[in-house]
Design a protein around this motif. Structure first.
Motif, PDB file in Angstrom:
ATOM      1  N   LEU A 134       0.819  -1.200   0.000  1.00  0.00           N
ATOM      2  CA  LEU A 134       0.000   0.000   0.000  1.00  0.00           C
ATOM      3  C   LEU A 134       0.858   1.257   0.000  1.00  0.00           C
ATOM      4  O   LEU A 134       1.742   1.388   0.811  1.00  0.00           O
ATOM      5  CB  LEU A 134      -0.883  -0.018   1.256  1.00  0.00           C
ATOM      6  CG  LEU A 134      -1.972   1.023   1.367  1.00  0.00           C
ATOM      7  CD1 LEU A 134      -3.013   0.785   0.305  1.00  0.00           C
ATOM      8  CD2 LEU A 134      -2.587   0.952   2.744  1.00  0.00           C
ATOM      9  N   ALA A 138      -1.421   7.020   0.972  1.00  0.00           N
ATOM     10  CA  ALA A 138      -2.853   6.772   1.083  1.00  0.00           C
ATOM     11  C   ALA A 138      -3.298   6.712   2.536  1.00  0.00           C
ATOM     12  O   ALA A 138      -4.482   6.813   2.830  1.00  0.00           O
ATOM     13  CB  ALA A 138      -3.205   5.474   0.367  1.00  0.00           C
ATOM     14  N   PRO A 141      -4.678  10.606   5.277  1.00  0.00           N
ATOM     15  CA  PRO A 141      -5.935  11.081   5.879  1.00  0.00           C
ATOM     16  C   PRO A 141      -6.288  10.296   7.136  1.00  0.00           C
ATOM     17  O   PRO A 141      -6.724  10.880   8.133  1.00  0.00           O
ATOM     18  CB  PRO A 141      -6.958  10.832   4.769  1.00  0.00           C
ATOM     19  CG  PRO A 141      -6.174  10.837   3.526  1.00  0.00           C
ATOM     20  CD  PRO A 141      -4.859  10.237   3.873  1.00  0.00           C
ATOM     21  N   LEU A 142      -6.045   9.003   7.097  1.00  0.00           N
ATOM     22  CA  LEU A 142      -6.326   8.180   8.278  1.00  0.00           C
ATOM     23  C   LEU A 142      -5.436   8.600   9.444  1.00  0.00           C
ATOM     24  O   LEU A 142      -5.886   8.738  10.579  1.00  0.00           O
ATOM     25  CB  LEU A 142      -6.071   6.711   7.932  1.00  0.00           C
ATOM     26  CG  LEU A 142      -6.631   5.697   8.919  1.00  0.00           C
ATOM     27  CD1 LEU A 142      -8.141   5.771   8.910  1.00  0.00           C
ATOM     28  CD2 LEU A 142      -6.163   4.300   8.541  1.00  0.00           C
ATOM     29  N   ILE A 145      -6.565  11.724  11.098  1.00  0.00           N
ATOM     30  CA  ILE A 145      -7.663  11.479  12.035  1.00  0.00           C
ATOM     31  C   ILE A 145      -7.112  10.956  13.359  1.00  0.00           C
ATOM     32  O   ILE A 145      -7.588  11.312  14.428  1.00  0.00           O
ATOM     33  CB  ILE A 145      -8.669  10.474  11.438  1.00  0.00           C
ATOM     34  CG1 ILE A 145      -9.360  11.104  10.226  1.00  0.00           C
ATOM     35  CG2 ILE A 145      -9.709  10.068  12.478  1.00  0.00           C
ATOM     36  CD1 ILE A 145     -10.361  10.208   9.549  1.00  0.00           C
TER      37      ILE A 145
ATOM     38  N   ILE B  34     -15.320   6.802  14.297  1.00  0.00           N
ATOM     39  CA  ILE B  34     -14.546   7.770  13.526  1.00  0.00           C
ATOM     40  C   ILE B  34     -13.073   7.395  13.474  1.00  0.00           C
ATOM     41  O   ILE B  34     -12.399   7.632  12.491  1.00  0.00           O
ATOM     42  CB  ILE B  34     -14.722   9.188  14.120  1.00  0.00           C
ATOM     43  CG1 ILE B  34     -16.151   9.650  13.874  1.00  0.00           C
ATOM     44  CG2 ILE B  34     -13.728  10.128  13.487  1.00  0.00           C
ATOM     45  CD1 ILE B  34     -16.376  11.108  14.086  1.00  0.00           C
ATOM     46  N   ILE B 210      -9.920   9.660  -1.469  1.00  0.00           N
ATOM     47  CA  ILE B 210      -9.322   9.477  -0.149  1.00  0.00           C
ATOM     48  C   ILE B 210      -9.244  10.820   0.581  1.00  0.00           C
ATOM     49  O   ILE B 210      -9.598  10.941   1.753  1.00  0.00           O
ATOM     50  CB  ILE B 210      -7.930   8.839  -0.264  1.00  0.00           C
ATOM     51  CG1 ILE B 210      -8.052   7.458  -0.910  1.00  0.00           C
ATOM     52  CG2 ILE B 210      -7.272   8.743   1.093  1.00  0.00           C
ATOM     53  CD1 ILE B 210      -6.727   6.757  -1.079  1.00  0.00           C
ATOM     54  N   GLY B 214     -11.418  11.805   3.916  1.00  0.00           N
ATOM     55  CA  GLY B 214     -10.634  12.131   5.100  1.00  0.00           C
ATOM     56  C   GLY B 214     -11.004  13.492   5.643  1.00  0.00           C
ATOM     57  O   GLY B 214     -11.179  13.675   6.847  1.00  0.00           O
ATOM     58  N   PHE B 217     -14.042  13.328   7.665  1.00  0.00           N
ATOM     59  CA  PHE B 217     -14.029  12.319   8.721  1.00  0.00           C
ATOM     60  C   PHE B 217     -14.960  11.148   8.420  1.00  0.00           C
ATOM     61  O   PHE B 217     -15.488  10.523   9.330  1.00  0.00           O
ATOM     62  CB  PHE B 217     -14.407  12.942  10.073  1.00  0.00           C
ATOM     63  CG  PHE B 217     -13.315  13.841  10.603  1.00  0.00           C
ATOM     64  CD1 PHE B 217     -13.273  15.181  10.239  1.00  0.00           C
ATOM     65  CD2 PHE B 217     -12.321  13.337  11.416  1.00  0.00           C
ATOM     66  CE1 PHE B 217     -12.252  16.011  10.706  1.00  0.00           C
ATOM     67  CE2 PHE B 217     -11.307  14.168  11.886  1.00  0.00           C
ATOM     68  CZ  PHE B 217     -11.279  15.499  11.530  1.00  0.00           C
ATOM     69  N   THR B 219     -14.702   8.017   7.900  1.00  0.00           N
ATOM     70  CA  THR B 219     -13.690   6.963   7.962  1.00  0.00           C
ATOM     71  C   THR B 219     -14.120   5.683   7.256  1.00  0.00           C
ATOM     72  O   THR B 219     -13.306   5.008   6.636  1.00  0.00           O
ATOM     73  CB  THR B 219     -13.357   6.635   9.424  1.00  0.00           C
ATOM     74  OG1 THR B 219     -13.349   7.827  10.174  1.00  0.00           O
ATOM     75  CG2 THR B 219     -11.997   5.976   9.517  1.00  0.00           C
ATOM     76  N   LEU B 222     -13.597   6.143   3.765  1.00  0.00           N
ATOM     77  CA  LEU B 222     -12.172   6.338   3.540  1.00  0.00           C
ATOM     78  C   LEU B 222     -11.464   5.021   3.294  1.00  0.00           C
ATOM     79  O   LEU B 222     -10.590   4.902   2.429  1.00  0.00           O
ATOM     80  CB  LEU B 222     -11.575   7.035   4.768  1.00  0.00           C
ATOM     81  CG  LEU B 222     -10.069   7.259   4.799  1.00  0.00           C
ATOM     82  CD1 LEU B 222      -9.652   8.093   3.620  1.00  0.00           C
ATOM     83  CD2 LEU B 222      -9.688   7.954   6.073  1.00  0.00           C
ATOM     84  N   PHE B 223     -11.817   4.004   4.064  1.00  0.00           N
ATOM     85  CA  PHE B 223     -11.127   2.728   3.951  1.00  0.00           C
ATOM     86  C   PHE B 223     -11.343   2.054   2.607  1.00  0.00           C
ATOM     87  O   PHE B 223     -10.510   1.272   2.167  1.00  0.00           O
ATOM     88  CB  PHE B 223     -11.572   1.785   5.066  1.00  0.00           C
ATOM     89  CG  PHE B 223     -10.707   1.858   6.282  1.00  0.00           C
ATOM     90  CD1 PHE B 223     -11.035   2.673   7.348  1.00  0.00           C
ATOM     91  CD2 PHE B 223      -9.545   1.109   6.351  1.00  0.00           C
ATOM     92  CE1 PHE B 223     -10.227   2.743   8.457  1.00  0.00           C
ATOM     93  CE2 PHE B 223      -8.728   1.167   7.466  1.00  0.00           C
ATOM     94  CZ  PHE B 223      -9.073   1.982   8.519  1.00  0.00           C
ATOM     95  N   VAL B 226      -8.783   2.935  -0.050  1.00  0.00           N
ATOM     96  CA  VAL B 226      -7.474   2.527   0.462  1.00  0.00           C
ATOM     97  C   VAL B 226      -7.275   1.022   0.305  1.00  0.00           C
ATOM     98  O   VAL B 226      -6.254   0.555  -0.203  1.00  0.00           O
ATOM     99  CB  VAL B 226      -7.311   2.937   1.942  1.00  0.00           C
ATOM    100  CG1 VAL B 226      -6.066   2.310   2.532  1.00  0.00           C
ATOM    101  CG2 VAL B 226      -7.245   4.440   2.073  1.00  0.00           C
TER     102      VAL B 226
END
Lengths: 288, 257, 269
Positions: A134, A138, A141-142, A145, B34, B210, B214, B217, B219, B222-223, B226
């Protein structure tokens, strides 16, 4: 320098100087293999490139294409007159070293355990492979958070970018150690810890270093990515700021700085490798 | 009946650990969605994005377009340059410093500059893909061209093969494994490159999804891109590997006993 | 010194054992060779005695003590030397002592003594990659001897060397055997080597691995001082062993042919 005689049974050691080889090739193959030849070509191409660029950029919009003369001005300004480059450089390199260092330590440990214990390998393998494949960007953003826009974010990204190549390569190196060498340790009644420190780790070193080399470039990408997208600081931040103000000439300076850092660190790593593994003959073949 | 043997079987362990993590994720994730969302929500989001909203596939298609075109260019160019550098000393000397320097630079650092020069759309994507993937291809092809067994070269020369014949009948076939190694690395980097471009400069594509999710929020959504990207990356590597095995039928046969 | 009692070894679900009811005793200071066709289990037996493999049944005792795993009384010299490429000659020779946690100065001194005996003191700080095959094996021998074992196990130690080096090292091994009271178990393919070096030769058969016959070698020692090959006794022993091995190989083929006739034909994969 004359080569030493090849070994006769039970006799003298075998050693042929690498220098002898390259000198031999030079006289056989010609100008392009001598030091003067190599440097002539390099300097000439560089000069031609710079001149062509200068002429082209002056003809088209100067602002857009940044001729070498303008870039030189920017370099002087940012390194000497205003000196803003150094601060940014320190910030970036700091994050790089911290995250990268941690990635090596953790990565080698995990790779070691995964290599020695099959069960652990099978359990962790899906995640390691997936996260290795990966692109780390990418995950930004995670990570934002989770960590917010703070220093930890940069370190986290650098760490994640660098740890997986180290894990995978260490694991490969550990599994690749010659079984017979492990037998030597077992016959000598070595404990598991002794086996790891005297046989497994030294034996896996070439692989570990390969992993570290990859991890370095990945970690650098991680730093720059974090600095350009989340926390606008360091060299990456400089790039963003100059880009936003269309200062193309200035823009080249942090880019060149990153190039220099990358090349310097890779060369430094190679040096370190050579010192830590003096028995490895592959390095004897690398030329000028 | 789960015997001790089954518990140690590699595939079982792998599946088992994935299942365990998924369960744990589901339970913990529901506490605060979240932070990391949870598997069922992600699946629901996937269904929504893929089939209801129809946001996923167009974005993915945009990404794919740039990827395919860019990679096609860089494989052809990369292999050609790699061979040229490997066999012609002058080309090697001229190009080597710039190839090394560009290879060492994170592509993302070049994005703002490239945006100024080529804009933010298709051209940018393709340029970034090329810049990301061409270097491993060049370098691996170069190593392959240089690593051809001396004895094989001597054989060609003994039969008085000329330069072009040497290239096509000896050098290229011998270098194919290295070439494919480069292509495998290149394809992974191409994917990274295009995501980078989309996350920083472009307005469409999977990378942009993405960023958007993001930012808000979301989430669970978002995944989805990804994970799809991660899986896609693995698929690409397998495809190249498959092509390599087709291209080198001599490398994989079992010895006839 | 070495007492092997009814050792058998089978691998997995394969019908025939690799070793079948192997018994052998060796007195202190004795030099015993194991010789036999490929696959007769001689290396397997050595590994069992060394403690690297467990026996399926039977017992091994060294100096009266039951031997189940590796121990300090036993040392091994391997066919492919197995030196650590990342250690110098001295560090390699001192390896066994290092594992036994002997302090640095002492272990280096002890290792140096053995290196000197084997003529290697000038190469103490070289890496294995820098020295020839013959020298590497000498380091392997020094490493084994440095821990002062009671039993020395040698697995075709000169098999990977050229003929000249091999003879040279065979002579040196004899000198070492003279100076110490080592019991040596020596696996080899070469009848000539076995006769040159041993007090006793054990001829093994294959499928399953077992003892066919033992020979005592009465040629006077030291054998590097005269042309032992000119002795009539040499030709006699050699002829007998050679004939024995030939017969064993022929019978083995017959046995496997017979086995094939009775197993159903399988379509090739």
């Amino acid at each position: 320098m004359t080569p030493k005689p090849a070994a006769h049974p039970g006799g003298a050691p075998v050693r042929v100087s690498a220098l002898h080889h390259s000198h031999h090739r030079a006289t056989r193959r010609g100008f392009l293999y001598t030091r003067t030849g190599v440097w002539t070509v390099r300097i000439v191409t560089f000069v031609i490139l710079i001149v062509a660029w200068e002429l082209y950029a002056s003809g088209v919009s100067r602002a857009l294409f940044a001729p070498p003369s303008a870039i030189l001005e920017s370099i002087i300004e940012l390194t000497i007159t205003e000196g803003t480059l150094w601060g940014a450089l320190a910030i970036s390199i700091g994050a790089l070293i911290a995250g990268f260092g941690l990635a090596i330590v953790v990565g080698v440990l995990i790779g070691l355990f995964m290599g020695r214990f099959r069960t652990l390998e099978y359990v962790l393998d899906p995640y390691v492979s997936f996260l290795y494949a990966l692109p780390s960007i990418a995950l930004i953003p995670l990570l934002v958070i989770w960590f917010g826009i703070d220093t930890e974010l940069r370190l986290a990204l650098v760490f994640i970018a660098g740890v997986f190549p180290v894990i995978i390569n260490t694991m490969a190196g550990v599994k690749n150690v010659d079984v017979e060498l492990l037998d030597v340790a077992r016959v000598a009644c070595a404990s598991e810890r002794q086996v790891v420190t005297t046989v497994v780790l030294p034996g896996a070193m070439p692989f570990i270093f390969a992993g570290i080399r990859v991890a370095l470039s990945q970690a650098l990408v991680g730093v720059i990515v974090a600095e350009m997208t989340a926390i606008i600081t360091g060299l990456g931040g400089m790039i963003i700021r100059f880009a936003n103000f269309f200062q193309t000439a200035n823009l080249f300076v942090p880019i060149l700085a990153i190039m220099v850092v990358s090349v310097a660190l890779t060369a430094g790593l190679k040096r370190l490798e050579r010192r830590l593994m003096p028995w490895d003959h592959r390095h004897a073949e690398e030329g000028a | 009946m789960i015997s001790a043997r089954t518990l140690r079987d590699p595939t079982m362990l792998r599946i088992g650990s994935v299942v365990a993590v998924l369960v744990l994720w589901e339970v913990l994730g529901r506490l605060d969605p979240i932070v990391a969302s949870y598997p069922t929500a992600i699946v629901a989001a996937f269904v929504e994005l893929a089939f209801v909203d129809n946001t996923l596939w167009p974005a993915f298609a945009t990404t794919l377009q740039g990827l395919v075109v860019g990679f096609a260019i860089s494989s052809v160019l990369g292999v050609a340059i790699g061979f040229a550098m490997g066999r012609i000393r002058l080309v090697d000397l001229i190009l080597d410093p710039y190839v090394s320097a560009l290879y060492a630079t994170p592509r993302i650092a070049l994005v703002p500059l490239l945006v100024l020069w080529v804009g933010i759309d298709f051209e940018l994507r393709v340029t970034i893909v090329v810049l990301s993937s061409i270097f491993p291809i060049i370098i691996n092809t170069y190593i392959g061209a240089k690593s051809v067994d001396r004895e094989l070269l001597d054989t060609g020369r003994a039969f008085a093969a000329n330069g072009w014949q040497m290239l096509t009948t000896v050098v290229v076939p011998a270098s194919i494994p290295y070439l494919f190694a480069g292509l495998r690395i290149g394809v992974a980097r191409a994917l990274v490159g295009i995501i980078v471009a989309e996350m920083t400069a472009a307005v469409t594509g999977t990378g942009q999804l993405i960023i958007q999710y993001g930012r808000f929020f979301q989430t669970d959504k978002l995944f989805v891109p990804v994970i799809i990207l991660g899986l896609f990356s693995i698929v690409l590597a397998e495809v190249v590997y498959f092509l390599q095995r087709r291209a080198t039928p001599w490398a994989n046969v079992e010895r006839i006993r | 010194m070495l007492d092997i009692q009814h050792v058998s070894k089978s691998f997995g679900r394969v019908a025939q054992p690799v070793l079948d009811d192997f018994s052998l005793t060796a007195a202190e200071g004795e030099f015993v060779s194991l010789i036999g066709p490929s696959g007769c289990g001689k290396t397997t037996l050595l590994r069992i005695v060394a403690g690297l493999l467990p026996a399926t049944s039977g017992d091994v005792a060294v100096a009266g003590v039951p031997s189940v795993g590796p121990s300090r009384d036993k040392a091994v010299v391997f066919q492919h030397f197995n030196l650590f490429p990342w250690r110098t000659t001295l560090a390699n020779a001192a390896y066994g002592l290092e594992i036994q946690k002997v302090p640095k100065r002492e272990r280096e001194e002890r290792a140096m003594r053995w290196l000197r005996m084997l003529g290697l003191e000038k190469y103490a700080h070289h890496y294995p990659g820098e020295i020839s095959g013959g020298m590497r094996q000498r380091v392997g021998i020094a490493r084994a001897l440095a821990i002062e074992p009671k039993l020395l196990l040698m697995d075709e130690p000169f098999g990977a060397l050229d003929a000249l080096t091999r003879e040279h090292l065979q002579g040196e091994l004899q000198k070492i055997a003279e100076q110490t009271s080592l019991t040596i178990l020596f696996v080899t393919h070469s009848i000539d080597e076995a006769v040159y070096l041993s007090d006793r030769i054990v001829v093994m058969g294959t499928h399953p691995g077992r003892i066919i016959r033992e020979f005592a070698v009465d040629l006077r020692r030291p054998r590097y001082d005269y042309n032992f090959r000119a002795e009539p006794e040499y030709a006699q022993i050699r002829g007998e062993i050679w004939g024995m091995l030939e017969r064993e190989l022929a019978e083995d083929e017959e046995r496997s042919d017979a086995a094939e006739d009775t197993t159903p034909m399988e379509t090739p994969a």
